[in-house]
Design a protein around this motif. Structure first.
Motif, short mmCIF file in Angstrom:
data_model
loop_
_atom_site.label_atom_id
_atom_site.label_comp_id
_atom_site.label_asym_id
_atom_site.label_seq_id
_atom_site.Cartn_x
_atom_site.Cartn_y
_atom_site.Cartn_z
N LYS A 288 47.89 50.42 18.00
CA LYS A 288 47.71 48.57 18.16
C LYS A 288 47.88 47.89 17.61
N SER A 289 47.90 46.11 18.41
CA SER A 289 47.72 44.93 17.46
C SER A 289 46.83 44.67 17.64
N ILE A 290 46.89 42.99 16.89
CA ILE A 290 46.11 41.75 17.74
C ILE A 290 46.14 41.43 18.42
N VAL A 291 47.24 41.60 18.93
CA VAL A 291 47.72 40.36 20.24
C VAL A 291 47.90 41.24 21.25
N SER A 292 47.43 42.55 21.32
CA SER A 292 47.20 43.95 22.42
C SER A 292 46.21 43.55 23.49
N LYS A 293 46.89 43.19 24.57
CA LYS A 293 46.03 43.13 25.86
C LYS A 293 45.09 44.48 26.64
N ASP A 294 45.36 45.30 25.69
CA ASP A 294 44.87 46.41 25.99
C ASP A 294 44.25 47.61 25.64
N ASP A 295 42.87 48.07 25.01
CA ASP A 295 42.25 48.78 24.43
C ASP A 295 41.35 49.93 25.61
N MET A 296 40.69 50.59 23.81
CA MET A 296 40.37 51.84 24.60
C MET A 296 39.17 52.08 24.06
N ILE A 297 37.70 52.66 24.17
CA ILE A 297 36.91 52.77 23.19
C ILE A 297 36.22 54.22 23.26
N PHE A 298 35.27 54.75 22.79
CA PHE A 298 35.23 56.15 23.13
C PHE A 298 33.92 56.09 21.76
N PHE A 299 32.21 56.44 23.40
CA PHE A 299 31.13 55.88 23.01
C PHE A 299 30.66 57.08 22.76
N PHE A 300 30.35 58.14 21.35
CA PHE A 300 30.41 59.39 21.04
C PHE A 300 27.90 59.54 21.04
#
Length: 437
Positions: A239-251
């Motif tokens: 992942k880079s700071i210019v990435s337009k795609d992301d994923m988050i896990f909430f535990f």
């Protein structure tokens, strides 16, 4: 610099004008109550009040932003060309409604402070919202209003003010239980075995036995596949700071109870997996369903001890935020980002925006540092649809967000990616990240 004539400045006005001009339009603005300063200003300007000063661009004020406390307004729906509006203005207003009061009403979740009928889980019901009653739940309406208002400003003053914002996509995964059978208590497993037998689900019964004896992997053990999907979208799989795609896990790290009966945080495999996942994608904390002040602090501390990082990204179990109570607790404990603003039961924009916004506390009439990231869709709300129907809803919502250069956030429950489950969740996750839909 945009100059705004306003005879009286309030905390509500400062909040909504800053959000619209600074955060959405990315333009500087200034209030003035000096008529001579306003008249002599040669740039973009307009007045906001009960009546215009002269022939200037004028936005009528409905009065909500000059008040304090809560009042039960009767909402009547009208049109601004192709967009629904409310708080209709008289004919001398340049636009036919109070865009600032209406935006504040939606973003502050004003309606959720009013007496209401809650759903079975004690949450604000989507059916009670003005967005559903006004038939604009599928539209990031505040963003669309602001875009249209900016076009009007450019046309009125022959300028070319631009919004240099970028569209981005985030998949958020709520991990209420990290394992289906592994690392669960004896009583839980016995009850599940009994339920499989009672319902003649022999395949599930055998699968559970094989998992418990270590012959098969747990059906929820699928996080590596999910992470690989997002990594394939990144250059060099990082992942880079210019990435337009992301994923988050909430535990989930709360105590075991009737609503939160998943894997408990004491199991070493669970804690190690949290650290491992955090090496590749963003992670955060899912607060438990029965989360009081003491539990909120306790769970926050557990997260920081396990992850070895400060807690910033949070969400409430089942999106039960009960405005403003849960958000007030987050502000007090300085947990400054929340991803619970959406409906599990219905696709669409709960706060009528696809951009993050700061929580405004109507009890104390103050903007807080809590940044709210609204999600557009929870997979639970469409999981019963055929795949084509699911894709159609994703496509409709995503295209709306692209129009306003917003953040397209989609929420999933980790159990929806269970191996062998007849679900379109994984297929839809991949579809969400596609550039063209």
């Amino acid at each position: 610099m945009i100059l705004i004539y306003c005879s009286h400045i309030t905390s509500r006005k400062e909040y909504i004008f800053k959000h619209i001009f600074k955060r959405l339009m990315l333009q500087d603005f200034k209030f003035t109550s000096d008529v001579s300063e306003f008249v002599s200003h040669s740039g973009v300007k307009f007045s906001y009040g009960s009546k215009p000063l002269g022939e200037e661009l004028f936005i009528w004020s409905q009065g909500l932003l000059d008040e304090s406390g809560i009042d039960d307004y009767e909402i009547e729906y009208h049109k601004w060309e192709d967009l629904p509006v409310f708080f209709k203005a008289p004919g001398n207003s340049t636009i036919p409604f109070d865009i600032f009061a209406a935006s504040f009403y939606l973003l502050s979740r004003y309606e959720e402070y009013l007496p209401q009928v809650k759903d079975d889980l004690g949450r604000y019901s989507a059916k009670e919202s003005v967005a559903v009653k006004g038939n604009f739940i599928m539209m990031p309406l505040v963003d669309l209003w602001v875009r249209k208002f900016l076009i009007l400003i450019n046309r009125s003053f022959d300028v070319s003010l631009k919004r240099e914002q970028k569209f981005n996509t985030t998949v958020a995964i709520e991990v209420s239980s990290f394992y289906k059978y592994t690392s669960r208590g004896i009583i839980d497993n016995v009850l599940m075995l009994w339920q499989h037998l009672r319902r003649f689900k022999l395949r599930h019964f055998v699968q559970q036995i094989l998992v418990l004896f270590g012959i098969k992997t747990d059906p929820y053990d699928n996080y590596e596949r999910l992470i690989e999907i997002i990594r394939s979208k990144w250059s060099y799989k990082r992942k880079s700071i210019v990435s337009k795609d992301d994923m988050i896990f909430f535990f989930h790290l709360g105590s075991y109870n009737r609503m939160d009966n998943g894997t408990v945080y004491r199991y070493r495999e669970y804690r190690e997996s949290i650290k491992k996942i955090g090496d590749y994608v963003d992670i955060g904390l899912r607060y438990s369903f029965y989360c009081n002040d003491k539990e909120l602090k306790s769970q926050s501390k557990k997260y920081e001890e396990i992850s070895n990082r400060p807690l910033r990204k949070t969400m409430a179990a089942y999106s039960k935020i009960v405005t403003p109570g849960h958000y007030k607790r987050l502000v007090e404990t300085e947990k400054l980002e929340d991803y619970s603003m959406g409906y599990e039961t219905m696709p669409g924009f709960r706060a009528s925006t696809s951009h993050p916004f700061y929580f405004y506390d109507l009890d104390y009439e103050v903007q807080t540092p809590l940044l709210i990231h609204p999600y557009a869709l929870h997979y639970k709300s469409i999981s019963g649809n055929m795949l084509n129907g699911q894709k159609q809803i994703v496509r409709q919502l995503k295209q709306r967000v692209i129009e306003v250069s917003g953040s397209f956030i989609v929420m999933f429950d980790y159990s929806q990616f269970e191996k062998g489950l007849k679900s379109h969740a994984t297929t839809l996750l991949e579809y969400i990240y596609e550039k063209e839909i």
